[in-house]
Design a protein around this motif. Structure first.
Motif, mmCIF file in Angstrom:
data_model
loop_
_atom_site.group_PDB
_atom_site.id
_atom_site.type_symbol
_atom_site.label_atom_id
_atom_site.label_comp_id
_atom_site.label_asym_id
_atom_site.label_seq_id
_atom_site.Cartn_x
_atom_site.Cartn_y
_atom_site.Cartn_z
ATOM 1 N N GLU A 325 0.851 -1.546 -0.261
ATOM 2 C CA GLU A 325 0.575 -0.119 -0.274
ATOM 3 C C GLU A 325 0.617 1.178 0.443
ATOM 4 N N ASP A 326 1.548 1.297 0.562
ATOM 5 C CA ASP A 326 2.648 2.231 1.514
ATOM 6 C C ASP A 326 3.673 2.814 -0.311
ATOM 7 N N GLU A 327 3.996 1.612 -1.140
ATOM 8 C CA GLU A 327 4.288 1.656 -2.379
ATOM 9 C C GLU A 327 3.789 2.280 -3.332
ATOM 10 N N GLY A 328 2.349 1.727 -3.637
ATOM 11 C CA GLY A 328 1.501 3.051 -3.768
ATOM 12 C C GLY A 328 1.269 3.863 -3.534
ATOM 13 N N ILE A 329 1.212 4.692 -2.672
ATOM 14 C CA ILE A 329 1.615 5.592 -2.713
ATOM 15 C C ILE A 329 2.400 6.296 -3.348
ATOM 16 N N ALA A 330 3.659 6.007 -2.811
ATOM 17 C CA ALA A 330 4.420 6.551 -3.098
ATOM 18 C C ALA A 330 4.721 7.055 -4.757
ATOM 19 N N CYS A 331 4.313 5.648 -5.076
ATOM 20 C CA CYS A 331 4.568 5.622 -6.722
ATOM 21 C C CYS A 331 3.954 6.527 -7.550
ATOM 22 N N ALA A 332 2.299 6.596 -6.990
ATOM 23 C CA ALA A 332 1.754 7.094 -7.945
ATOM 24 C C ALA A 332 1.997 8.330 -7.516
ATOM 25 N N GLU A 333 2.590 8.958 -6.450
ATOM 26 C CA GLU A 333 3.033 10.628 -6.209
ATOM 27 C C GLU A 333 4.042 11.092 -6.424
ATOM 28 N N ILE A 334 4.945 10.237 -7.609
ATOM 29 C CA ILE A 334 6.528 10.178 -7.971
ATOM 30 C C ILE A 334 5.602 10.274 -9.231
ATOM 31 N N ILE A 335 4.762 9.898 -10.005
ATOM 32 C CA ILE A 335 4.317 9.527 -11.164
ATOM 33 C C ILE A 335 3.837 11.100 -11.508
ATOM 34 N N ALA A 336 2.739 11.350 -10.482
ATOM 35 C CA ALA A 336 2.753 12.896 -10.636
ATOM 36 C C ALA A 336 3.597 13.805 -10.218
ATOM 37 N N GLY A 337 4.390 13.620 -10.083
ATOM 38 C CA GLY A 337 6.589 14.800 -10.412
ATOM 39 C C GLY A 337 5.454 14.894 -8.323
ATOM 40 N N LYS A 338 5.312 14.277 -7.139
ATOM 41 C CA LYS A 338 5.808 14.386 -6.194
ATOM 42 C C LYS A 338 6.597 13.740 -5.367
ATOM 43 N N ALA A 339 6.922 14.017 -4.056
ATOM 44 C CA ALA A 339 8.543 13.408 -3.414
ATOM 45 C C ALA A 339 7.467 12.224 -2.449
ATOM 46 N N GLY A 340 7.262 11.200 -3.382
ATOM 47 C CA GLY A 340 7.090 9.611 -2.257
ATOM 48 C C GLY A 340 8.583 9.049 -1.796
ATOM 49 N N HIS A 341 7.432 8.335 -0.938
ATOM 50 C CA HIS A 341 8.846 7.798 -0.140
ATOM 51 C C HIS A 341 8.417 6.616 0.857
ATOM 52 N N VAL A 342 9.278 5.489 0.984
ATOM 53 C CA VAL A 342 8.511 4.619 2.297
ATOM 54 C C VAL A 342 9.819 4.688 3.246
ATOM 55 N N ASN A 343 9.770 4.273 4.070
ATOM 56 C CA ASN A 343 10.420 3.863 4.354
ATOM 57 C C ASN A 343 10.746 2.691 5.241
#
Ligand code: FAD
Ligand code: NAI
Length: 469
Positions: A325-343
């Motif tokens: 789930e957290d990778e899904g959020i981060a990946c969508a954010e990265i695709i949208a040009g934002k800084a997604g990340h998972v700890n």
């Protein structure tokens, strides 16, 4: 006409459907492709949710049978209607998968039923089970195709006698004798369910311990408690053959050089899961895999092919729904040009036995291996007021903290409610906090969470309700 999207996600498990929601929230024109009838993937349909539904039901049965009388509640003749228990589980799953479909609508995600294949960068074909194929054009593709059970070469799944977790969630009656190969998350959880519902459960594990990856002291304690509940464990036991004769199973194994035979009605093979990526990419595209057939990605979930990303069980890391789930959020954010990340240092693992076993960060052994100078703080639930009120005193909390900085490196909990209690430690680790931070936080009384505070205080050997440190 070919439909055009900003992002097409292949696979609707917790990785894929959460990525779709986040992409929709961020205003991306999003498509979700799923080959199965229902959305939700392994987790919702044949994993986390049905297993937890059965674990809860069977745990209630154990309470009625073994614990209620201690509270002065006399329940005579408590028995199980397995059909009804399975129906409740199915209803829970249906409610959740229906909810995910509604969430897709809310977030303007277009769903497609069929097998998704990347035929070229930016092009996904969807082959429907009803016949017919359509092509989707897209700027980005996310592979979220999950995982499948590992099969043993000498014990191929037949869906009836030699089964994976999928069938072990749907037995219409408790097998008289159930053999479980592999004492990991699935074996321990489903072994517990069927032990509680009347099966004679024997677990064969080739390592000298159960629950690999979790704190060894707490895993050993869990093994003792599950043994007391009636499960038989054979550790350091290597199965070499499984034969079926007239519907009955004989497994041959070696333990300390001695050959053993185990007879059973059914065998659950739970020796791990493998990434599932068959057919998702046409070979010519050249998406790279690692030596364990997981799709290779960088820290932004990008594969070696531009515009193709991958998340969840199909890439490296723990095979857990919340990680996907957290990778899904981060990946969508990265695709949208934002800084997604998972700890990845703050992802808890939980095995939902009774008591539950939970852990986050480093175990004591891992801290030792890394040569870290660490301190440990422990606190047993038998010294916790709420656990006493609950008549639920098995287990303990254990912190591993850096000796110099006091930063929490790991937290481990064995308790009926460990899955909920671990969340506090996860938050504090996420914020880079110390054992002193938890020790100085005011916890409500009387609660199980006070044991978390006491264990944190005990890193400096100053727990309050304890006689022997
Ligand atoms: P999945 O959930 O596997 O979803 C992948 C989806 O992709 C599937 O629906 C599949 O049909 C679809 N798909 C595959 N290929 C294609 C294709 N070419 N085209 C279209 N669709 C495709 N984890 C926890 O964190 N907590 C738990 O309590 C827990 N319990 C579990 C219990 C069991 C019995 C099992 C088996 C697993 C459990 N897990 C648990 C693990 C968890 O289910 C997985 O980590 C999680 O589902 C991974 O999510 P995912 O999105 O990567 O993949
Ligand atoms: P696992 O990796 O958790 O455990 C497999 C066990 O089988 C290990 O202890 C291993 O040593 C043993 N094993 C492997 N080969 C063997 C053999 N030939 N003979 C005897 N023992 C053998 O895998 P499991 O239980 O199948 O679960 C798969 C994945 O699903 C896990 O990685 C887990 O992340 C996920 N899962 C998570 C749950 C949760 O979070 N509560 C619940 C169920 C599954």
């Amino acid at each position: 006409m070919m439909e055009k999207f900003d992002v097409v996600i292949i696979g609707s498990g917790p990785g894929g459907y959460i990525a779709a929601i986040r992409a929709g929230q961020l205003g991306l024109k999003t498509a979700l492709v799923e080959k199965d009838k229902e959305l939700g993937g392994t987790c919702l349909n044949i994993g986390c949710i049905p297993s937890k539904a059965l674990l809860t039901s069977s745990d209630h049965f154990m309470f009625a049978k073994k614990e209620a009388a201690k509270h002065g509640i006399m329940i005579d003749g408590a028995h199980v209607d397995l059909g009804k228990m399975q129906q409740r589980k199915d209803k829970v799953v249906k409610t959740f998968t229906g909810g995910v479909r509604a969430l897709m609508k809310t977030n303007k995600v277009t769903t497609f039923e069929g097998i998704g294949t990347i035929i070229a960068p930016g092009k996904v074909s969807v082959k429907s089970s009803k016949g017919g194929t359509q092509e989707l054009e897209t700027k980005n593709i996310v592979i979220a195709t999950g995982s499948a059970p590992v099969e043993l070469p000498f014990a191929k799944f037949d869906g009836k006698t030699i089964v994976s977790s999928t069938e072990a969630l749907t037995f219409a009656e408790a097998p008289k004798k159930l053999l479980v190969i592999g004492a990991g998350a699935i074996g321990l959880e489903l072994g517990s369910v069927w032990n509680r519902l009347g099966s004679e459960v024997t677990m064969l594990e080739f390592l000298p311990r159960i629950a690999l990856g979790f704190d060894l002291e707490l895993s050993n304690l869990l093994q003792r408690l599950l043994t007391a509940q009636g499960i038989t464990f054979h550790l350091e036991t290597k199965v070499s053959a499984v034969k079926i004769d007239n519907g009955a199973v004989t497994a041959t194994a070696t333990k300390s050089g001695e050959e053993l035979k185990f007879k059973a009605d059914k065998v659950l093979v739970s020796v791990g899961r493998r990434p599932f990526s068959e057919g998702v990419c046409a070979e010519k595209i050249g998406v790279e895999f690692d030596d364990r057939k997981r799709i290779k990605v960088d820290k932004h979930f990008r594969t070696n092919v531009e515009g193709i990303y991958a998340i969840g069980d199909v890439i490296a890391g723990p095979m857990l729904a919340h990680k996907a789930e957290d990778e899904g959020i981060a990946c969508a954010e990265i695709i949208a040009g934002k800084a997604g990340h998972v700890n990845y240092d703050a992802i808890a693992g939980v095995i939902y036995t009774n008591p539950e076993l939970a852990g986050v960060g480093l175990t004591e052994d891992q801290a030792k291996e890394k040569g870290i100078d660490y301190g440990v703080g422990k606190f047993p639930f038998r010294a916790n007021s709420r656990a006493l009120c609950n008549e639920d005193v098995d287990g303990m909390v254990k912190f591993v903290a850096d000796s110099k900085t006091d930063r929490i490196l790991g937290a481990h909990i064995l308790q009926h409610a460990a899955s909920e209690l671990i969340a506090e430690a996860v938050s504090v680790i996420e914020f880079g906090g110390s054992s002193e931070d938890i020790g100085r936080t005011c916890h409500s009384h009387p609660t199980l969470s006070e044991a978390v505070k006491e264990a944190a205080l005990n890193v400096e050997k100053r727990a309050l309700h304890i006689m022997n440190r």
